[in-house]
Design a protein around this motif. Structure first.
Motif, short mmCIF file in Angstrom:
data_model
loop_
_atom_site.label_atom_id
_atom_site.label_comp_id
_atom_site.label_asym_id
_atom_site.label_seq_id
_atom_site.Cartn_x
_atom_site.Cartn_y
_atom_site.Cartn_z
N UNK A 36 -4.46 1.43 -15.44
CA UNK A 36 -4.95 2.09 -14.23
C UNK A 36 -5.52 1.07 -13.26
N UNK A 37 -6.01 -0.06 -13.77
CA UNK A 37 -6.50 -1.12 -12.89
C UNK A 37 -5.36 -1.79 -12.12
N UNK A 38 -4.14 -1.62 -12.58
CA UNK A 38 -2.96 -2.10 -11.84
C UNK A 38 -2.47 -1.01 -10.89
N UNK A 39 -2.59 0.25 -11.30
CA UNK A 39 -2.13 1.37 -10.48
C UNK A 39 -3.00 1.59 -9.25
N UNK A 40 -4.30 1.45 -9.40
CA UNK A 40 -5.21 1.73 -8.29
C UNK A 40 -4.94 0.84 -7.08
N UNK A 41 -4.79 -0.50 -7.23
CA UNK A 41 -4.47 -1.30 -6.04
C UNK A 41 -3.13 -0.93 -5.41
N UNK A 42 -2.15 -0.56 -6.23
CA UNK A 42 -0.84 -0.17 -5.69
C UNK A 42 -0.95 1.08 -4.83
N UNK A 43 -1.69 2.07 -5.33
CA UNK A 43 -1.88 3.29 -4.54
C UNK A 43 -2.74 3.00 -3.32
N UNK A 46 -0.74 1.60 -0.51
CA UNK A 46 0.03 2.64 0.18
C UNK A 46 -0.86 3.48 1.09
N UNK A 47 -2.04 3.84 0.61
CA UNK A 47 -2.96 4.64 1.42
C UNK A 47 -3.39 3.86 2.66
N UNK A 48 -3.69 2.58 2.49
CA UNK A 48 -4.12 1.77 3.63
C UNK A 48 -2.97 1.54 4.62
N UNK A 50 -0.39 3.72 5.17
CA UNK A 50 -0.18 4.97 5.90
C UNK A 50 -1.38 5.36 6.74
N UNK A 51 -2.53 4.75 6.49
CA UNK A 51 -3.69 4.91 7.35
C UNK A 51 -3.70 3.92 8.49
N UNK A 52 -2.63 3.17 8.64
CA UNK A 52 -2.44 2.20 9.72
C UNK A 52 -3.45 1.04 9.67
N UNK A 53 -3.86 0.66 8.45
CA UNK A 53 -4.78 -0.46 8.29
C UNK A 53 -4.03 -1.74 7.92
#
Length: 159
Positions: A36-43, A46-48, A50-53
């Motif tokens: 999950x420590x690898x999955x969290x940065x990947x997600x 993507x969130x950042x 699509x948030x235009x960051x």
């Protein structure tokens, strides 16, 4: 009075953390949930994005991290010996990240799409070769025997 109470809570929590650590609770949880420590940065990438960051190029490592985390979760649950068959998914992670960059990046560059599809195809070919190298070679051998028997006896014309 308030300081004594706060200090008591801190000492109680410190003692509980030390006891849980000595009993192996944290190492057990870490050995199970570390992917999950690898999955969290990947997600998060993507969130950042699509948030235009973040820029679109960050989707390449984001896609890679998500695929690798899913692969690690699978191997962690069902055994790391499966990685000898699933190693082509590491190539697929790069392909997925590049394809995401092609889809969501502003300049549509054809060579990125071509490279992503090529790497995805290489991953699929790798998975097929790994499958054929193990038990699948028997399927190929039986298909060859069946085709040979069909050619020898099945196509004979009746006179």
């Amino acid at each position: 009075m308030n300081n004594k109470y706060s200090a008591g809570i801190l000492l109680l929590l410190a003692g509980l953390v030390i006891l849980l650590g000595k009993w192996g609770v944290f190492s057990f949880l870490g050995s199970i949930f570390w992917p999950i420590l690898v999955l969290i940065p990947g997600i998060l990438i993507h969130v950042l994005y699509f948030g235009r960051v973040l820029p679109a190029i960050t989707l390449v490592p984001g896609g890679m991290l998500v695929v690798y985390a899913i692969l690690f979760i699978f191997c962690n649950a069902l055994g790391w010996s499966n990685l000898r068959y699933l190693w082509p998914l590491f190539i697929f992670g790069v392909a997925l990240g590049m394809y995401e960059y092609y889809l969501f990046g502003s300049p549509k560059q054809r060579y990125i799409k071509t490279a992503a599809i090529g790497l995805g195809a290489a991953s699929i070919v790798g998975l097929l070769l790994v499958a054929l190298w193990g038990w699948g070679i028997y399927v190929v051998a039986l298909l060859c025997v069946g085709a040979g028997l069909y050619l020898m006896f099945g196509t004979r014309k009746r006179r």
